[in-house]
Write a protein that holds these residues in place. Sequence first.
Motif, PDB file in Angstrom:
ATOM      1  N   VAL A 196     -29.725 -25.180  39.095  1.00  0.00           N
ATOM      2  CA  VAL A 196     -29.808 -26.215  38.052  1.00  0.00           C
ATOM      3  C   VAL A 196     -30.884 -25.850  37.041  1.00  0.00           C
ATOM      4  CG1 VAL A 196     -30.382 -28.637  37.594  1.00  0.00           C
ATOM      5  CG2 VAL A 196     -28.909 -28.050  39.530  1.00  0.00           C
ATOM      6  N   LEU A 197     -32.054 -25.422  37.534  1.00  0.00           N
ATOM      7  CA  LEU A 197     -33.138 -25.019  36.633  1.00  0.00           C
ATOM      8  C   LEU A 197     -32.699 -23.866  35.739  1.00  0.00           C
ATOM      9  CD1 LEU A 197     -36.062 -25.153  35.648  1.00  0.00           C
ATOM     10  CD2 LEU A 197     -36.716 -23.701  37.583  1.00  0.00           C
ATOM     11  N   SER A 198     -31.918 -22.947  36.307  1.00  0.00           N
ATOM     12  CA  SER A 198     -31.428 -21.810  35.528  1.00  0.00           C
ATOM     13  C   SER A 198     -30.548 -22.279  34.367  1.00  0.00           C
ATOM     14  CB  SER A 198     -30.642 -20.860  36.439  1.00  0.00           C
ATOM     15  OG  SER A 198     -30.206 -19.731  35.734  1.00  0.00           O
ATOM     16  N   LYS A 199     -29.668 -23.241  34.646  1.00  0.00           N
ATOM     17  CA  LYS A 199     -28.808 -23.764  33.577  1.00  0.00           C
ATOM     18  C   LYS A 199     -29.628 -24.521  32.538  1.00  0.00           C
ATOM     19  CE  LYS A 199     -25.048 -27.034  32.657  1.00  0.00           C
ATOM     20  NZ  LYS A 199     -24.752 -26.380  31.367  1.00  0.00           N
ATOM     21  N   LEU A 200     -30.541 -25.366  33.022  1.00  0.00           N
ATOM     22  CA  LEU A 200     -31.359 -26.158  32.092  1.00  0.00           C
ATOM     23  C   LEU A 200     -32.213 -25.259  31.205  1.00  0.00           C
ATOM     24  CD1 LEU A 200     -32.586 -29.007  34.491  1.00  0.00           C
ATOM     25  CD2 LEU A 200     -30.988 -29.270  32.588  1.00  0.00           C
ATOM     26  N   SER A 201     -32.831 -24.226  31.809  1.00  0.00           N
ATOM     27  CA  SER A 201     -33.699 -23.347  31.022  1.00  0.00           C
ATOM     28  C   SER A 201     -32.889 -22.520  30.036  1.00  0.00           C
ATOM     29  CB  SER A 201     -34.515 -22.437  31.946  1.00  0.00           C
ATOM     30  OG  SER A 201     -33.670 -21.615  32.735  1.00  0.00           O
ATOM     31  N   GLY A 202     -31.666 -22.109  30.452  1.00  0.00           N
ATOM     32  CA  GLY A 202     -30.794 -21.382  29.527  1.00  0.00           C
ATOM     33  C   GLY A 202     -30.383 -22.251  28.347  1.00  0.00           C
ATOM     34  N   ASP A 203     -30.002 -23.497  28.654  1.00  0.00           N
ATOM     35  CA  ASP A 203     -29.641 -24.427  27.574  1.00  0.00           C
ATOM     36  C   ASP A 203     -30.832 -24.693  26.658  1.00  0.00           C
ATOM     37  OD1 ASP A 203     -27.171 -24.559  28.755  1.00  0.00           O
ATOM     38  OD2 ASP A 203     -27.462 -26.551  29.646  1.00  0.00           O
ATOM     39  N   PHE A 204     -32.019 -24.789  27.263  1.00  0.00           N
ATOM     40  CA  PHE A 204     -33.239 -25.061  26.503  1.00  0.00           C
ATOM     41  C   PHE A 204     -33.536 -23.918  25.526  1.00  0.00           C
ATOM     42  CE2 PHE A 204     -38.034 -24.812  26.467  1.00  0.00           C
ATOM     43  CZ  PHE A 204     -38.235 -25.924  25.669  1.00  0.00           C
ATOM     44  N   LEU A 205     -33.368 -22.701  26.007  1.00  0.00           N
ATOM     45  CA  LEU A 205     -33.654 -21.542  25.153  1.00  0.00           C
ATOM     46  C   LEU A 205     -32.661 -21.451  23.996  1.00  0.00           C
ATOM     47  CD1 LEU A 205     -35.166 -18.923  24.525  1.00  0.00           C
ATOM     48  CD2 LEU A 205     -33.718 -17.763  26.199  1.00  0.00           C
ATOM     49  N   GLU A 206     -31.396 -21.736  24.282  1.00  0.00           N
ATOM     50  CA  GLU A 206     -30.346 -21.515  23.279  1.00  0.00           C
ATOM     51  C   GLU A 206     -30.177 -22.690  22.307  1.00  0.00           C
ATOM     52  OE1 GLU A 206     -26.894 -20.678  25.568  1.00  0.00           O
ATOM     53  OE2 GLU A 206     -27.778 -18.902  26.530  1.00  0.00           O
ATOM     54  N   ALA A 207     -30.581 -23.881  22.711  1.00  0.00           N
ATOM     55  CA  ALA A 207     -30.336 -25.067  21.870  1.00  0.00           C
ATOM     56  C   ALA A 207     -31.069 -24.950  20.532  1.00  0.00           C
ATOM     57  CB  ALA A 207     -30.778 -26.326  22.601  1.00  0.00           C
ATOM     58  N   GLU A 208     -30.388 -25.390  19.481  1.00  0.00           N
ATOM     59  CA  GLU A 208     -30.983 -25.361  18.138  1.00  0.00           C
ATOM     60  C   GLU A 208     -31.025 -26.760  17.517  1.00  0.00           C
ATOM     61  OE1 GLU A 208     -32.298 -22.802  16.782  1.00  0.00           O
ATOM     62  OE2 GLU A 208     -31.633 -21.190  18.111  1.00  0.00           O
ATOM     63  N   ASP A 209     -30.713 -27.766  18.320  1.00  0.00           N
ATOM     64  CA  ASP A 209     -30.674 -29.130  17.790  1.00  0.00           C
ATOM     65  C   ASP A 209     -31.573 -30.026  18.640  1.00  0.00           C
ATOM     66  OD1 ASP A 209     -29.304 -29.303  20.136  1.00  0.00           O
ATOM     67  OD2 ASP A 209     -27.345 -29.720  19.241  1.00  0.00           O
ATOM     68  N   MET A 210     -31.370 -31.328  18.569  1.00  0.00           N
ATOM     69  CA  MET A 210     -32.218 -32.276  19.303  1.00  0.00           C
ATOM     70  C   MET A 210     -32.111 -32.111  20.817  1.00  0.00           C
ATOM     71  SD  MET A 210     -34.106 -33.885  17.295  1.00  0.00           S
ATOM     72  CE  MET A 210     -34.757 -35.082  18.451  1.00  0.00           C
ATOM     73  N   THR A 211     -31.060 -31.431  21.274  1.00  0.00           N
ATOM     74  CA  THR A 211     -30.925 -31.184  22.710  1.00  0.00           C
ATOM     75  C   THR A 211     -32.160 -30.482  23.259  1.00  0.00           C
ATOM     76  OG1 THR A 211     -28.549 -30.912  22.383  1.00  0.00           O
ATOM     77  CG2 THR A 211     -29.443 -30.146  24.470  1.00  0.00           C
ATOM     78  N   LYS A 212     -32.732 -29.599  22.440  1.00  0.00           N
ATOM     79  CA  LYS A 212     -33.921 -28.854  22.877  1.00  0.00           C
ATOM     80  C   LYS A 212     -35.057 -29.809  23.250  1.00  0.00           C
ATOM     81  CE  LYS A 212     -35.894 -24.401  21.467  1.00  0.00           C
ATOM     82  NZ  LYS A 212     -34.815 -23.528  21.935  1.00  0.00           N
ATOM     83  N   PHE A 213     -35.237 -30.846  22.449  1.00  0.00           N
ATOM     84  CA  PHE A 213     -36.330 -31.784  22.702  1.00  0.00           C
ATOM     85  C   PHE A 213     -35.985 -32.728  23.853  1.00  0.00           C
ATOM     86  CE2 PHE A 213     -36.480 -30.512  18.234  1.00  0.00           C
ATOM     87  CZ  PHE A 213     -37.741 -29.934  18.206  1.00  0.00           C
TER      88      PHE A 213
END
Length: 707
Positions: A196-213
């Motif tokens: 789960v952490l792997s998916k969350l961290s991958g999404d965090f790195l790639e996100a360019e919108d409010m999802t990152k925050f």
Amino acid sequence: PAMASESGDGHATLKRCLAVLRDARNDSEQFAALLLVTKAVKAGEVDAKTRRQIFEAIGFTFPSRLLSSRQPPPGCPPHTFRALGLTLLACFCTDPQLAGHSQVLSKIPTFNEVLLSPCDPDSASMIDDAYQCLSAVLATARGPRELVTKGTVSALCQAYLSGGHGSDRALALLVGLLAVAEAKCWQRDTPQLLAVLSKLSGDFLEAEDMTKFELCEVLPHFIPPPAPLEQDSRGSECLRRVYKGLADILGSKLSQSQRDPALKLAAGLVQACGAEWIPAGSTGSKFLALLVNLACVEVRLTLEEPDPVEVEGKKEVVTACYVLMEMGIRECLREENPLLDEVQKMQLMRIMEEAFGAVIFYLRQVKREELQDPFIFASIRVLGAWMAEETSSLKQEICELLPFLVHYARKLFKEGSPSVSLPHAELGSTEGSALPQDALRFLLPGFCHLTAEDKPRDILVSEGAPALLCEYFLHQWEVLTSEPTAPTPLTSTEMSLQTMCGIFLNLVVTAPDLVRRDKSFSSLMDVLMKSLPLLLPQEHHLVLAANIATLGLMLARILAESAALQGTQPAKEFFRATIGFLSQAHTAQADPTSDSLAMAVSPAYTSAWDDIRELWFLGMQALAACIPLFPWLPQAVLQARWLEGLSELLSRVAPASLDFELIAAFQGVLVELARASGPCRDVIQSHQGTEWANLYGMAALEQCLAE
């Protein structure tokens, strides 16, 4: 059919259904009534009173039968009975008493299974009901433990990673479980949580919108304990992604609502693994400096002109900033493989000094009724970290704050305090202290520096700090003796005891009159006399034993006339243990550069010698000073056969292997023994004392033996 035709009149129908449920003659009648009951439940027409009536009508037995039944009614979907059972249990679970019932807890594996079953339009409501049941169970006292042991963490991880219906609820439930049972979750389901952490961290790195925050808010809950990070390559890769994602955020122009979650995430990482997640090199050092800089700016903006309403809303993020500032202090002092260069260190120390000025300013405004606020504790803890390391800056401001710090620490120690800590920062952590919130533990290193200086020492004395510290020493000693005796890493309890010995040594040297008149020091002497004989057989407590032995000797010089030291059994046992500690520190060892033997530190003392060397020399001086004061003390030395052992040692080793300081230490004790005791003088002389005194240049001993 009659009931079905009346379904528009909800409450009347529900009452008739409940009557049928109570009086049904067969399953088909009960099933028809249940269909309407579940329809009312799903439509939200059931209040607490009606829910209780439904439960009283059917209990847990009928839903359990429905869940276990595999044969649906003719013409119905295969999971009809299971869906009905889940709906009823979801209805019951809105009552907290029913949610914690053993009948519901026993269905946890069924709820897990439903989450992972293939989702189609007909089964979506079943999954929703299963999530509702699990959420209700989580909120009960026994729930978290039952969920972890019955495999819910793994099921939720799989449900989230599949991205199917309700996956957002799976993530929310995982966050809730980790909040109350983090260690157990990671212990049992490390691979799944890392996925789960792997998916969350991958999404965090790639996100360019409010999802990152948004992910900044979620990720802190999934930062694992150090072991999974170190033992699994996925852990280090996750940290790398989070670092890069944070670097992207903090390097951009941000609003406050965007910056705060990023700072809290960074603080969570620091608590889990220090600064290890920040890469070495110029990029990493700039990031670290930026992180600490931002934290200091946030602290100053919030605390320099504190508006009560604004401070209240910012306490969580400021507490996270405190964690980052503590890291800044550590990194500025780090000499081995430092992340920061000297210029960066100097700049950060100046910036942190301004931030700590704001912390002091804020603490001076605190009202008496606010003392239970965990944020006050967090502020004092971080100030304690600064006082422990930076002794020259903000001296005047800290002196003015000392009365408040002593008052606060005394209040928490005497009364105890609710063990409430702010999220993400765990600044109420008190491992090893056995106190709910232990402010003294964090202030001790700073107090040790301050008691060496006249002005702050006078303030601490006038505020009654010595008596408080004596009480605290006794408390911490009781905690230490209740801990396992096997060798363990240095606990905060043992460290606190060592630091207090340093404080008391400062007071003994600089304020002997205080020691004579303050009865607390007599009580402290009693504790030291009882504790040293218990400590010395345990090599892993050698540093603490050295502190206690030396402090006890220094105190005994001043309190020599007290009844407790007049040849009592505790006094004799203390001095016997002290003589053992001092006499066993050196041995003869082969000198690789010659055929002779050389004086060396004993193997049992070698690993701790850097920490206890000065204490040993001070202890030798103090023992020499005690010999004329206690007529029974030379006899204790004779019984320990120290004189024979030392004479043999000095006769065997090469004189060049002893430095002047060591020779002076031995001579100081030998001269006092020879002056105070004829038997001691006889033993020294009978073991060639005059010869080796001449050989080592011990002129005072030679003269004494010749008299």
